[in-house]
Every structure is written in C-alpha cells, then in structure tokens.
Design an enzyme around this catalytic site. Structure first.
Site, short mmCIF file in Angstrom:
data_model
loop_
_atom_site.label_atom_id
_atom_site.label_comp_id
_atom_site.label_asym_id
_atom_site.label_seq_id
_atom_site.Cartn_x
_atom_site.Cartn_y
_atom_site.Cartn_z
N ASN A 10 3.20 -8.41 9.87
CA ASN A 10 4.61 -8.61 10.24
C ASN A 10 5.07 -7.37 10.99
O ASN A 10 5.32 -6.33 10.38
CB ASN A 10 5.45 -8.83 8.97
N TRP A 11 5.19 -7.50 12.28
CA TRP A 11 5.56 -6.33 13.11
C TRP A 11 7.05 -6.00 13.02
O TRP A 11 7.47 -4.97 13.51
CB TRP A 11 5.18 -6.57 14.57
N LYS A 12 7.83 -6.90 12.47
CA LYS A 12 9.29 -6.69 12.40
C LYS A 12 9.83 -6.36 13.79
O LYS A 12 9.34 -6.94 14.76
CB LYS A 12 9.61 -5.61 11.36
N HIS A 99 12.47 -13.76 4.24
CA HIS A 99 12.12 -12.34 4.09
C HIS A 99 13.32 -11.58 3.53
O HIS A 99 14.46 -11.84 3.90
CB HIS A 99 11.68 -11.77 5.45
N GLU A 101 14.51 -8.79 4.17
CA GLU A 101 15.37 -8.15 5.18
C GLU A 101 16.35 -9.17 5.79
O GLU A 101 17.47 -8.82 6.15
CB GLU A 101 14.51 -7.49 6.26
N GLU A 171 6.96 -10.25 -2.27
CA GLU A 171 7.23 -8.92 -1.71
C GLU A 171 8.35 -8.26 -2.53
O GLU A 171 9.53 -8.52 -2.27
CB GLU A 171 7.68 -9.03 -0.26
N GLY A 177 8.29 -0.92 2.79
CA GLY A 177 8.60 0.22 3.65
C GLY A 177 8.85 1.52 2.90
O GLY A 177 9.33 2.49 3.47
N SER A 217 4.12 -2.20 1.24
CA SER A 217 3.32 -0.98 1.39
C SER A 217 1.82 -1.21 1.21
O SER A 217 1.10 -0.37 0.67
CB SER A 217 3.81 0.12 0.44
N GLY A 238 3.49 -4.92 6.69
CA GLY A 238 4.47 -4.44 7.67
C GLY A 238 3.94 -3.23 8.42
O GLY A 238 3.13 -3.34 9.33
N GLY A 239 4.38 -2.06 8.01
CA GLY A 239 4.08 -0.81 8.73
C GLY A 239 2.61 -0.63 9.09
O GLY A 239 2.27 -0.25 10.22
P1 13P Z 1 5.63 -2.72 4.59
O1 13P Z 1 4.16 -3.08 4.58
O2 13P Z 1 6.01 -1.85 5.72
O3 13P Z 1 6.04 -2.18 3.25
O4 13P Z 1 6.43 -4.09 4.80
C1 13P Z 1 6.14 -5.19 4.02
C2 13P Z 1 6.84 -6.36 4.56
O5 13P Z 1 8.05 -6.47 4.48
C3 13P Z 1 6.04 -7.39 5.24
O6 13P Z 1 6.80 -8.53 5.49
#
Ligand code: 13P
Length: 259
Positions: A10-12, A99, A101, A171, A177, A217, A238-239
């Site tokens: 997930n590149w956000k 999600h 967010e 999640e 993050g 993470s 994500g990251g």
């Molecule tokens: P991180 O891997 O950056 O913690 O993000 C997780 C996430 O929200 C994937 O959708």
C-alpha cells in the site's frame, strides 16, 4: 485447508509517475519466480498510477493491481471521487476498503465501509477489508470486541460465495507507520479471533478459506516471523513497500510459508 497467500503493497500518498514506473521496472527485473510460488502480489498505488501499472503488469499474472479506495455509490455527482465500476473498466483487480486512515481522516463509518464492499463485489473487484483497534482500545482490553464489531458491521449479510472473493487485513492502528509491530502472539490471537467470528457468521468452511493479512510496520526483518504463524496468511505493507528490494524480501518471506 489452503488459503490465498497475499503480499500487498500500500503506497498510500507516495510516488510520482516516474517513481512508480521505476519501482515496477525494478520489481520485474529482480523478482525470482522460484521464491514467489503461490504468492499473490498486489500493488496499490495512488489512483493516477493505476492504469499505467495495469498496463506494465499485464503479462504478469501473479501481480495484481489494487486501488486504495472507491466511492460507496455507483455513480453520480460526487466531485473528486472514483467508482468501483471505473476501476473495473481499466482492469484493476482489487480495492482497499475501510483502511483506518480513511476512517480517521475522511470520516468513513461502518455503514459507508459496508456499502463500499458491496460496490466492489458487484464489480468483481476483490475487497481487501481493513479492520483494527486503536491503542486506547487495546490498552483497555476492548480490542477483540472492537474488531468483532467492525467485522459484523461490514460483512454481515454477505454470502459464503461473496466471502470467497474477499480478503481481510487486520491492521492495529497503533502499529501503522509507528515502527511498533504487533507481536506474533498479539497478531496471531486476533487472526484466530477473526476466524472464529467468521465461522459464526459464515460457517467453518468459509472461515477456514478466508485469507487474513496482517498490516502495521511489517518489514523485511520481521516478516518471516509473522508469516510463520498458521493464521497469518500474508501482509499489507505500507512504508516498507516503497522500496522494491525491501518489498521483495517480504514477498519472499511469504513464499517460504507452506500450509
Ligand atoms: P506501515 O507498514 O507503514 O505501518 O503501514 C501499514 C498500512 O497501513 C498498510 O495499509
């Protein structure tokens, strides 16, 4: 019972057009098919890169493209929004729904999330349904109940057949993050719990065949340990998914997992 193993990036809100293209070029150059056998790789870029990624990956059946969101109505006067049928019309395969967010910053509630799941399924997109508790909810011991409620609110009423199309991502909000990954025990306990809720709602067979991913993470350094748990069927990353080498290392960790 064997379940789909899924490694999703997930590149956000990250990557320019050129950066997205470079990522895919490097991924395709470096990927070792022997180490990814049976793993469904999913790339989830911002909307504007979707079509380009679909075109770049058209010959790679093992790599799917997902959107980070879709609107909960089929069409209409919703300036700035994108519908599930539009995603399908450019051959997108899947869509993230719910999600944290989106829930936190864009006011998405359980009703909207549930409608999005229906829109996705109607358009033959695989919904990746995200759930998870906040730190406060975990610290007060309300984490299992919170996730039970999220699952019931979003999935009740779906048929066992619709459930076959859907993937769940657990999640925990406090792990996203933050660099603070859930322990294998914490994630494993929740995944088992989610499966027991699914069993109550849809029956044993459906619960056993639904893939449940962990997100929060995930990195190359902790992926193998997490994926070794029998109830963790993959990751939503994500990251650590922004770098092709790091993401591939996570994909390979899942490739090692055998049911
Ligand atoms: P991180 O891997 O950056 O913690 O993000 C997780 C996430 O929200 C994937 O959708």
């Amino acid at each position: 019972m064997s379940r789909r193993r899924v490694a999703a990036a997930n590149w956000k809100m990250n990557k320019s057009f050129a950066e997205a293209e470079l990522f895919v070029e490097r991924l395709l150059e470096d990927i070792d098919p022997d180490k990814t056998e049976g793993v469904h790789i999913v790339l989830t870029p911002p909307y504007i890169h979707l079509q380009n990624l679909v075109e770049m990956l058209t010959l790679n059946e093992g790599i799917a493209v997902a959107a980070q969101n879709c609107h909960h109505e089929a069409q209409g006067a919703y300036t700035g929004e994108v519908s599930a049928s539009m995603l399908k019309s450019i051959d997108v395969d899947a869509v993230l729904v719910g999600h944290s967010e989106r829930r936190q910053y864009f006011g998405e509630n359980d009703m909207i999330v549930s409608k999005k799941i229906h829109r996705a399924l109607e358009n033959d997109l695989m919904p990746v349904y995200c759930c998870g508790e906040t730190l406060e909810q975990r610290e007060s011991g309300a984490h299992l109940g919170t996730v039970t409620h999220q699952i019931e609110a979003a999935l009740t009423g779906l048929s066992a057949q619709q459930m076959q199309q859907l993937v769940i991502a657990y999640e925990p909000v406090w792990a996203i993050g933050t660099g603070k990954t859930a322990t294998v025990e914490q994630a494993g306990e929740m995944h088992q719990h989610i499966r027991s809720v699914l069993e109550r709602l849809f029956g044993k067979e459906s619960a056993e065949s639904t893939s449940i991913l962990y997100g929060g993470s995930v990195k190359a350094s902790n992926a193998a340990e997490l994926f070794a748990h029998p109830h963790i069927d993959g990751g939503l990353v994500g990251g650590a998914s922004l770098d092709p080498e790091e993401f591939l290392a996570i994909v390979y960790a899942l490739g090692h997992k055998r049911f």
